[in-house]
Scaffold this motif. Structure first.
Motif, PDB file in Angstrom:
ATOM      1  N   ALA A  18       0.844  -1.189   0.000  1.00  0.00           N
ATOM      2  CA  ALA A  18       0.000   0.000   0.000  1.00  0.00           C
ATOM      3  C   ALA A  18       0.883   1.244   0.000  1.00  0.00           C
ATOM      4  O   ALA A  18       2.028   1.213   0.455  1.00  0.00           O
ATOM      5  N   SER A  19       0.349   2.336  -0.530  1.00  0.00           N
ATOM      6  CA  SER A  19       1.077   3.596  -0.551  1.00  0.00           C
ATOM      7  C   SER A  19       0.205   4.677   0.070  1.00  0.00           C
ATOM      8  O   SER A  19      -0.972   4.457   0.366  1.00  0.00           O
ATOM      9  N   GLN A 110      -3.644   5.663   0.351  1.00  0.00           N
ATOM     10  CA  GLN A 110      -4.326   6.554   1.290  1.00  0.00           C
ATOM     11  C   GLN A 110      -3.983   8.002   0.954  1.00  0.00           C
ATOM     12  O   GLN A 110      -2.811   8.347   0.812  1.00  0.00           O
ATOM     13  N   THR A 111      -5.014   8.833   0.855  1.00  0.00           N
ATOM     14  CA  THR A 111      -4.800  10.242   0.522  1.00  0.00           C
ATOM     15  C   THR A 111      -4.866  11.123   1.773  1.00  0.00           C
ATOM     16  O   THR A 111      -5.425  10.726   2.798  1.00  0.00           O
ATOM     17  N   VAL A 112      -4.326  12.321   1.663  1.00  0.00           N
ATOM     18  CA  VAL A 112      -4.396  13.276   2.774  1.00  0.00           C
ATOM     19  C   VAL A 112      -5.828  13.722   3.029  1.00  0.00           C
ATOM     20  O   VAL A 112      -6.124  14.241   4.095  1.00  0.00           O
ATOM     21  N   THR A 113      -6.702  13.523   2.053  1.00  0.00           N
ATOM     22  CA  THR A 113      -8.096  13.942   2.201  1.00  0.00           C
ATOM     23  C   THR A 113      -9.002  12.846   2.766  1.00  0.00           C
ATOM     24  O   THR A 113     -10.215  13.002   2.798  1.00  0.00           O
ATOM     25  N   TRP A 179       0.852  14.815 -10.644  1.00  0.00           N
ATOM     26  CA  TRP A 179       1.496  14.802  -9.333  1.00  0.00           C
ATOM     27  C   TRP A 179       0.540  14.251  -8.286  1.00  0.00           C
ATOM     28  O   TRP A 179      -0.574  13.838  -8.596  1.00  0.00           O
ATOM     29  N   GLY A 180       0.965  14.257  -7.039  1.00  0.00           N
ATOM     30  CA  GLY A 180       0.119  13.845  -5.933  1.00  0.00           C
ATOM     31  C   GLY A 180      -0.243  12.371  -5.975  1.00  0.00           C
ATOM     32  O   GLY A 180       0.565  11.528  -6.346  1.00  0.00           O
ATOM     33  N   ALA A 181      -1.466  12.069  -5.582  1.00  0.00           N
ATOM     34  CA  ALA A 181      -1.915  10.675  -5.476  1.00  0.00           C
ATOM     35  C   ALA A 181      -1.815   9.945  -6.811  1.00  0.00           C
ATOM     36  O   ALA A 181      -1.408   8.783  -6.867  1.00  0.00           O
TER      37      ALA A 181
END
Length: 194
Positions: A18-19, A110-113, A179-181
């Motif tokens: 998982a990331s 898993q995202t920051v949101t 970028w990002g997720a």
């Protein structure tokens, strides 16, 4: 095409983990929150060996203008996360499920949101003329699989977020800043391919 299938299924069979949006920021603890299940369609076109991505509408409240896979949260009517990814791809870009050969799922991200996103790896067959859902998607475009499968194309960048610098992956392509997720999911897959 057999080579593409072979590369995708080989990568899918390799060990993965998982990331999260926090992977490059070991000083930031993962928030202990109830995560919302979501899924995205990691769709690779067979004929062109390209990955289908979207540019989110600038009118959206969250992540406007960012590059993303078609996808979203799992609704009550979605029996599986794969069903959620296929439904969202149909709603957002007009992709019919009978054009899609689902190969499997990748480890979640898993995202920051507060979302736990499951990437659903699939191959798209036949002609596909994208129909962006105007309220959610401003553009549908494709990036060569070879570009995204090459770890050397990725770079680490940073932005200030909640009072500190947060690092993330980016994999630019032409005018598109991925970028990002989305980039983190792509980078995890690139590591499996290579």
């Amino acid at each position: 095409m057999p080579d593409l299938y072979h590369r995708l299924t080989d990568a899918l069979a390799r060990e993965g983990r998982a990331s999260s949006d926090f992977d490059l920021n070991l000083d930031i603890a993962l928030p202990q929150v109830q995560l919302t299940p979501a899924a995205v369609l990691f769709a690779v076109r067979a004929e062109t060996e390209t990955v289908i991505l979207t540019k989110r509408s600038a009118r959206l409240k969250h992540h406007p203008g960012q590059i993303a896979f078609a996808g979203g949260k799992q609704d009550a009517g979605d029996l599986t996360l794969t069903a959620a990814a296929l439904r969202e791809a149909h709603e957002e870009i007009g992709l019919l499920s009978d054009q899609v050969d689902v190969l499997g799922v990748l480890p979640p991200h898993q995202t920051v949101t507060g979302y736990l996103i499951t990437p659903v790896l699939a191959v798209v067959h036949g002609p596909f003329d994208a129909t962006p859902e105007a309220n959610e998607v401003s553009e549908v475009f494709e990036v060569p699989f070879a570009h995204l499968a090459n770890p050397a194309q990725y770079r680490t960048e940073g932005r200030h977020w909640q009072g500190r610098k947060r690092l993330y992956y980016a994999v630019p392509y032409g005018p598109y800043y991925i970028w990002g997720a989305t980039a983190r999911i792509l980078r995890a897959f690139a590591d499996r391919v290579s």
